[in-house]
Structures are given as structure tokens and as C-alpha cells.
Design an enzyme around this catalytic site. Structure first.
Site, PDB file in Angstrom:
ATOM      1  N   ARG A 135     -12.843  15.499 -42.747  1.00 13.64           N
ATOM      2  CA  ARG A 135     -12.034  14.306 -43.083  1.00 13.64           C
ATOM      3  C   ARG A 135     -10.545  14.629 -43.281  1.00 13.64           C
ATOM      4  NH1 ARG A 135     -16.701  13.643 -45.927  1.00 13.64           N
ATOM      5  NH2 ARG A 135     -18.058  12.026 -45.087  1.00 13.64           N
ATOM      6  N   LYS A 153       2.064  11.816 -34.993  1.00 15.39           N
ATOM      7  CA  LYS A 153       1.147  11.186 -34.028  1.00 15.39           C
ATOM      8  C   LYS A 153       0.297  12.281 -33.405  1.00 15.39           C
ATOM      9  CE  LYS A 153       3.484   7.103 -32.224  1.00 15.39           C
ATOM     10  NZ  LYS A 153       3.971   6.484 -30.989  1.00 15.39           N
ATOM     11  N   GLU A 192      14.141  13.989 -23.339  1.00 16.70           N
ATOM     12  CA  GLU A 192      13.883  13.476 -24.691  1.00 16.70           C
ATOM     13  C   GLU A 192      15.080  13.758 -25.608  1.00 16.70           C
ATOM     14  OE1 GLU A 192      11.255  11.621 -25.341  1.00 16.70           O
ATOM     15  OE2 GLU A 192       9.852  12.120 -23.736  1.00 16.70           O
ATOM     16  N   LYS A 245      14.950  11.810 -35.019  1.00 18.04           N
ATOM     17  CA  LYS A 245      13.543  11.383 -35.042  1.00 18.04           C
ATOM     18  C   LYS A 245      13.100  11.158 -36.484  1.00 18.04           C
ATOM     19  CE  LYS A 245       8.992  11.567 -33.359  1.00 18.04           C
ATOM     20  NZ  LYS A 245       8.035  11.939 -32.345  1.00 18.04           N
ATOM     21  N   GLU A 305       4.747   3.069 -36.750  1.00 14.48           N
ATOM     22  CA  GLU A 305       5.192   2.289 -35.596  1.00 14.48           C
ATOM     23  C   GLU A 305       4.854   0.808 -35.685  1.00 14.48           C
ATOM     24  OE1 GLU A 305       5.171   4.374 -31.813  1.00 14.48           O
ATOM     25  OE2 GLU A 305       4.962   2.459 -30.772  1.00 14.48           O
ATOM     26  N   ARG A 312      10.134   2.245 -35.077  1.00 15.36           N
ATOM     27  CA  ARG A 312       9.740   3.455 -34.338  1.00 15.36           C
ATOM     28  C   ARG A 312       9.603   3.184 -32.837  1.00 15.36           C
ATOM     29  NH1 ARG A 312       5.486   8.159 -36.408  1.00 15.36           N
ATOM     30  NH2 ARG A 312       5.667   9.439 -34.542  1.00 15.36           N
ATOM     31  N   ASN A 350      10.673   4.748 -27.752  1.00 14.68           N
ATOM     32  CA  ASN A 350      10.100   4.579 -26.408  1.00 14.68           C
ATOM     33  C   ASN A 350      11.156   4.260 -25.354  1.00 14.68           C
ATOM     34  OD1 ASN A 350       7.551   5.087 -27.365  1.00 14.68           O
ATOM     35  ND2 ASN A 350       7.146   2.936 -27.845  1.00 14.68           N
ATOM     36  N   HIS A 406      10.519   4.790 -21.714  1.00  8.30           N
ATOM     37  CA  HIS A 406       9.082   5.017 -21.561  1.00  8.30           C
ATOM     38  C   HIS A 406       8.365   3.864 -20.864  1.00  8.30           C
ATOM     39  CE1 HIS A 406      10.065   8.292 -24.200  1.00  8.30           C
ATOM     40  NE2 HIS A 406       8.825   8.720 -24.252  1.00  8.30           N
ATOM     41  N   HIS A 411       6.386   5.209 -17.990  1.00  8.04           N
ATOM     42  CA  HIS A 411       4.920   5.169 -17.935  1.00  8.04           C
ATOM     43  C   HIS A 411       4.439   4.472 -16.664  1.00  8.04           C
ATOM     44  CE1 HIS A 411       4.404   5.677 -22.567  1.00  8.04           C
ATOM     45  NE2 HIS A 411       4.424   6.828 -21.927  1.00  8.04           N
ATOM     46  N   HIS A 452       5.978  14.171 -17.639  1.00 10.80           N
ATOM     47  CA  HIS A 452       6.309  13.025 -18.484  1.00 10.80           C
ATOM     48  C   HIS A 452       7.831  12.854 -18.653  1.00 10.80           C
ATOM     49  CE1 HIS A 452       5.927  10.199 -21.772  1.00 10.80           C
ATOM     50  NE2 HIS A 452       6.666  10.986 -22.531  1.00 10.80           N
TER      51      HIS A 452
HETATM   52  N1  LIG Z   1       2.698  13.164 -30.580  1.00 12.07           N
HETATM   53  C1  LIG Z   1       3.818  12.690 -30.091  1.00 12.07           C
HETATM   54  O1  LIG Z   1       4.621  12.053 -30.803  1.00 12.07           O
HETATM   55  C2  LIG Z   1       4.146  12.940 -28.656  1.00 12.07           C
HETATM   56  C3  LIG Z   1       5.431  12.617 -28.159  1.00 12.07           C
HETATM   57  C4  LIG Z   1       5.723  12.910 -26.826  1.00 12.07           C
HETATM   58  C5  LIG Z   1       4.755  13.509 -26.012  1.00 12.07           C
HETATM   59  N2  LIG Z   1       3.523  13.796 -26.530  1.00 12.07           N
HETATM   60  C6  LIG Z   1       2.486  14.455 -25.699  1.00 12.07           C
HETATM   61  O2  LIG Z   1       2.962  15.733 -25.343  1.00 12.07           O
HETATM   62  C7  LIG Z   1       2.280  16.156 -24.164  1.00 12.07           C
HETATM   63  C8  LIG Z   1       3.269  16.839 -23.244  1.00 12.07           C
HETATM   64  O3  LIG Z   1       3.770  17.972 -23.920  1.00 12.07           O
HETATM   65  P1  LIG Z   1       4.505  19.156 -23.148  1.00 12.07           P
HETATM   66  O4  LIG Z   1       5.487  18.584 -22.207  1.00 12.07           O
HETATM   67  O5  LIG Z   1       4.959  20.109 -24.181  1.00 12.07           O
HETATM   68  O6  LIG Z   1       3.351  19.749 -22.211  1.00 12.07           O
HETATM   69  P2  LIG Z   1       2.315  20.959 -22.374  1.00 12.07           P
HETATM   70  O7  LIG Z   1       1.854  21.134 -23.748  1.00 12.07           O
HETATM   71  O8  LIG Z   1       1.287  20.718 -21.314  1.00 12.07           O
HETATM   72  O9  LIG Z   1       3.190  22.229 -21.953  1.00 12.07           O
HETATM   73  C9  LIG Z   1       3.717  22.303 -20.655  1.00 12.07           C
HETATM   74  C10 LIG Z   1       3.398  23.651 -19.999  1.00 12.07           C
HETATM   75  O10 LIG Z   1       4.257  24.638 -20.520  1.00 12.07           O
HETATM   76  C11 LIG Z   1       3.514  25.795 -20.908  1.00 12.07           C
HETATM   77  N3  LIG Z   1       4.248  26.393 -22.019  1.00 12.07           N
HETATM   78  C12 LIG Z   1       4.337  25.931 -23.291  1.00 12.07           C
HETATM   79  N4  LIG Z   1       5.218  26.662 -23.987  1.00 12.07           N
HETATM   80  C13 LIG Z   1       5.676  27.622 -23.150  1.00 12.07           C
HETATM   81  C14 LIG Z   1       6.624  28.663 -23.293  1.00 12.07           C
HETATM   82  N5  LIG Z   1       7.323  28.835 -24.416  1.00 12.07           N
HETATM   83  N6  LIG Z   1       6.846  29.462 -22.218  1.00 12.07           N
HETATM   84  C15 LIG Z   1       6.185  29.258 -21.044  1.00 12.07           C
HETATM   85  N7  LIG Z   1       5.300  28.278 -20.843  1.00 12.07           N
HETATM   86  C16 LIG Z   1       5.059  27.460 -21.897  1.00 12.07           C
HETATM   87  C17 LIG Z   1       2.157  25.260 -21.245  1.00 12.07           C
HETATM   88  O11 LIG Z   1       1.168  26.259 -21.126  1.00 12.07           O
HETATM   89  C18 LIG Z   1       1.987  24.147 -20.214  1.00 12.07           C
HETATM   90  O12 LIG Z   1       1.512  24.680 -19.015  1.00 12.07           O
HETATM   91  C19 LIG Z   1       1.639  14.918 -23.558  1.00 12.07           C
HETATM   92  O13 LIG Z   1       0.251  15.001 -23.736  1.00 12.07           O
HETATM   93  C20 LIG Z   1       2.220  13.767 -24.383  1.00 12.07           C
HETATM   94  O14 LIG Z   1       1.308  12.703 -24.528  1.00 12.07           O
HETATM   95  C21 LIG Z   1       3.214  13.535 -27.822  1.00 12.07           C
END
Ligand SMILES: NC(=O)c1ccc[n+]([C@@H]2O[C@H](COP(=O)([O-])OP(=O)(O)OC[C@H]3O[C@@H](n4cnc5c(N)ncnc54)[C@H](O)[C@@H]3O)[C@@H](O)[C@H]2O)c1
Length: 362
Positions: free
Chosen positions: A121, A143, A185, A227, A237, A241, A245, A248, A252, A265
Site C-alpha cells: 500500500r 505522477k 521539455e 515545474k 492536475e 498543472r 501540457n 502535448h 500526442h 516523445h
Molecule cells: N511522470 C511524468 O510526469 C512524466 C512526464 C513526462 C514523460 N513521462 C514518461 O517518460 C517516459 C519517457 O522517458 P525518457 O524519454 O527518459 O525515456 P526512457 O526512460 O525510455 O529513456 C530513453 C533511453 O535512454 C536510455 N538511457 C537513459 N539514461 C541514459 C544515459 N544516462 N545514458 C545513455 N542512455 C541512457 C534508456 O535506456 C532508454 O533506452 C515516457 O514513458 C513518458 O510517458 C512521465
């Protein structure tokens, strides 16, 4: 290190931002009051680069560490993988004093955070983001979640971390494409209320593209601060918040119309922000001079071209008609002359079409 603090009452937490600071991680977790074992969730790429050193620094601070390593990429962000994290937690005998530590990008952070929110939990959670996107965006704000076969991020929970630990040195190994996607971003924060940061970005974008350490620390701090201000005002949100977006709604729709395989993304968000600027200008919310400055900044990153065969109609379908079927309004976040972003529901469709066509048909 003096952290930024996300002020959320009893859920407040520090965000440490520095360079080559990973050796301090264990001590800072101790200071944050984490006493139990650590489940270190990471992906195979990040594990190969930083897993062993991270584990070493945690163990030298006295922690017992269980690593959980998943395949990299969005395909791993599902309930099946969360189940495997639970299995590892049960197997390691983790109790309520334990902490899930996410070492990786947004995929690892979202999934590990959701596992932490639900195991017993809810147990403690710490974020060690290793992509630029995760450092400036996904690691802060609470999130967490995973994808469902029918849609992205459909399963999730709000669960704030106890600590966020950002070492910008880890970005040196990030592939160029991932790095630039994260920059989108960063630019977003210059368009949603921090005019000074926008002007800083205009002056310093070349340094950021070159991963200049001082520029990176400045930009990550400013992004996290912006942020934080939004999350503090609207943790779950229900209103403000939503301005996070920006870019986005268009982004999206582009990602979905291209079948989620074509764009990263951040690449789609960058193009989406450019479209939002054009739409805002057409609606008279943004004067031509400021719109031009924003576009100039956005275009310092290269725009990913559309996949061959994609039509504006397919993007509009994702943007407008899919929502209409669900009885929802299509809400856009648009930059305005005041340097802030505003919410705008259901703008005229011919304007949306013009804006999308300009990118697709170029
Ligand atoms: N929670 C939130 O508020 C929020 C906000 C925006 C996006 N997201 C989520 O984030 C995700 C995308 O995140 P991302 O862009 O970090 O992608 P990711 O986590 O897939 O990382 C991208 C790639 O980079 C590699 N990598 C990571 N760190 C590295 C480093 N230091 N050196 C070399 N390679 C490295 C990873 O192995 C992966 O292949 C999506 O699922 C999206 O929905 C969440």
C-alpha cells in the site's frame, strides 16, 4: 549540496542538482530518513553504465541493495513488468521501511514509482533520473504509472518521491537524439511563465546543445523550479498543472497518428509547441514578433520530419474526432503575449488544419 525543495506539506521533498555527485547518493538518502533496504529498479542500458557504481555508493552508506533490471524502452512500461518488480520485492523480503530507487529515464521512473505506490500500500520512493527529460520533467511531481494496451499511462497513481537526485554528468552518455528530445521539455518551461528563462535560453541554447555543464545545471535548476511552482499550486492536475501540457495536444496526436514508433516523445512535443505558437498567433493571442522569437528558439533543435505518407487528416482525426467521440473538448495550451500559457478549448478546425498542414506538407 543545497537542494531545491518541492513544498507539498508533509509530502515535501528535496531535489539535489549537481555534477559528478553520484558518490553522495547514499548519504543523502540517509539524511532523507530512508532506513530500510533498497530495490534499485533500472534498465539494462543504464545498469551497464551506472548500475554498479550506484550500487557501490548505496552499499558503502550501509544499504542492502537488490537490483531489478528491465529491458529498456516504452514496451517495458506495462503491468506485467510491475508484477515482476513486486516479485523481486517479495523475494527480497522488503518491508514497509524499504525504498524503491529508480535509476533511469522516464520509463524506469514511472514504472518504479507505481510499484512503490502500490507495494504494501505504498513504500518510499527515490528518483535518480538519467535522461534530460526525466531530470527536468518526469522525476518531479509524483505522477507514476504504466501503459495499457489501449492507451499510454492509463494505469497510475500520484506518489511523490522522498528525494530526487540529479547528476547532470550522466547525461554525457545519452544518445544525441534522446538528449535533444529532452531539450524540448526544457524550452517548454521558458514558455509557461518564466520570461527571464526564455531570454536566457535565447542567449545560451548553443551551450545547451553542446552539453556545457554550467549551462546544463542552470537549465535543469530553472526547469525543476518552474515545474515545482506548478505542482505546488496544483498537485493532482485539477487546473493549473494542465499548462505543463504545452505542445502535448498536437504532440500526442502526431505520435498516435504515426503509430508511436516514429517520434520520440520530446520530438513530437517540440513540433507540437511550434504548432501551438502558430495557432496562438492565428487566434490573436501572440504578436508576430514574440511568435517569431519563440519559433527561432524552437528551430535551433532540428524538427523530426513526418513519416512518409502521414496526412494532416490523420493527425486531425487523432486530435479532434477521437475526443469528440468521447464527448470531450480538445483543449490546447497556447503561449501568449504575457509570456504565460493559456488554455483554449475547441479552436476553429480550419486553423488547426492550416497549422498541421504547414508541417506535414513541407
Ligand atoms: N511522470 C511524468 O510526469 C512524466 C512526464 C513526462 C514523460 N513521462 C514518461 O517518460 C517516459 C519517457 O522517458 P525518457 O524519454 O527518459 O525515456 P526512457 O526512460 O525510455 O529513456 C530513453 C533511453 O535512454 C536510455 N538511457 C537513459 N539514461 C541514459 C544515459 N544516462 N545514458 C545513455 N542512455 C541512457 C534508456 O535506456 C532508454 O533506452 C515516457 O514513458 C513518458 O510517458 C512521465
Amino acid at each position: 549540496m543545497i537542494p531545491l525543495v518541492i513544498n507539498l506539506g508533509e509530502r515535501s521533498y528535496p531535489v539535489f542538482i549537481g555534477r559528478e555527485t553520484l558518490p553522495e547518493l547514499g548519504l543523502l538518502l540517509k539524511e532523507a530518513g530512508i532506513t530500510g533496504s533498497i530495490l534499485m529498479v533500472t534498465d539494462a542500458t543504464v545498469s551497464g553504465l551506472y548500475g554498479e557504481s550506484c550500487r557501490k555508493y548505496l552499499e558503502s552508506a550501509g544499504y542492502s541493495v537488490t537490483p531489478f533490471i528491465m529491458e529498456p524502452g516504452e514496451e517495458s512500461k506495462n503491468t506485467g513488468m510491475v508484477g515482476k518488480v513486486y516479485d523481486a520485492a517479495v523475494e527480497a523480503g522488503l518491508d514497509r521501511s524499504a525504498c524503491v530507487l529508480a535509476l533511469g529515464g522516464g520509463v524506469v521512473g514511472d514504472l518504479a514509482g507505481f510499484a512503490a505506490a502500490t507495494y504494501l500500500r505504498g513504500i518510499s520512493f527515490a528518483q535518480v533520473p538519467t535522461t534530460l527529460l526525466a531530470q527536468v520533467d518526469s522525476s518531479v511531481g509524483g505522477k507514476t504509472g504504466v501503459n495499457h494496451p489501449r492507451g499510454k499511462n492509463l494505469i497510475g497513481a500520484f506518489h511523490q518521491p522522498r528525494l530526487v537526485f540529479i547528476d547532470v554528468a550522466v547525461l554525457n552518455s545519452l544518445p544525441e537524439r534522446e538528449y535533444r528530445a529532452g531539450l524540448a521539455e526544457v524550452v517548454k518551461y521558458g514558455l509557461i511563465g518564466d520570461r527571464q528563462f526564455f531570454e536566457w535560453l535565447e542567449q545560451n541554447f548553443e551551450g545547451l546543445l553542446a552539453r556545457d555543464p554550467a549551462s546544463l545545471i542552470y537549465a535543469v535548476k530553472a526547469s525543476v523550479q518552474n515545474k515545482a511552482a506548478v505542482v505546488e499550486a496544483d498537485e493532482k492536475e485539477s487546473g493549473k498543472r494542465k499548462i505543463l501540457n504545452l505542445g502535448h495536444t498536437f504532440g500526442h496526436a502526431l505520435e498516435a497518428a504515426a503509430g508511436y514508433k516514429h517520434y520520440l516523445h520530446g520530438e513530437a512535443v517540440l513540433i507540437g509547441m511550434d504548432m501551438a505558437v502558430s495557432l496562438s498567433e492565428k487566434l490573436g493571442l501572440l504578436d508576430g514578433e514574440f511568435a517569431g522569437r519563440i519559433k527561432k528558439l524552437l528551430r535551433l533543435s532540428d524538427f523530426a520530419p513526418p513519416p512518409s505518407g502521414l496526412t494532416a487528416a490523420e493527425v486531425i482525426q487523432k486530435l479532434v474526432y477521437d475526443k469528440k467521440r468521447e464527448g470531450e473538448k480538445t483543449v490546447f495550451v497556447l503561449p501568449s503575449d504575457r509570456g504565460e500559457a493559456v488554455l483554449y478549448a475547441d479552436p476553429p478546425e480550419n486553423l488547426i488544419r492550416e497549422v498541421i498542414s504547414r508541417y506535414i506538407e513541407k
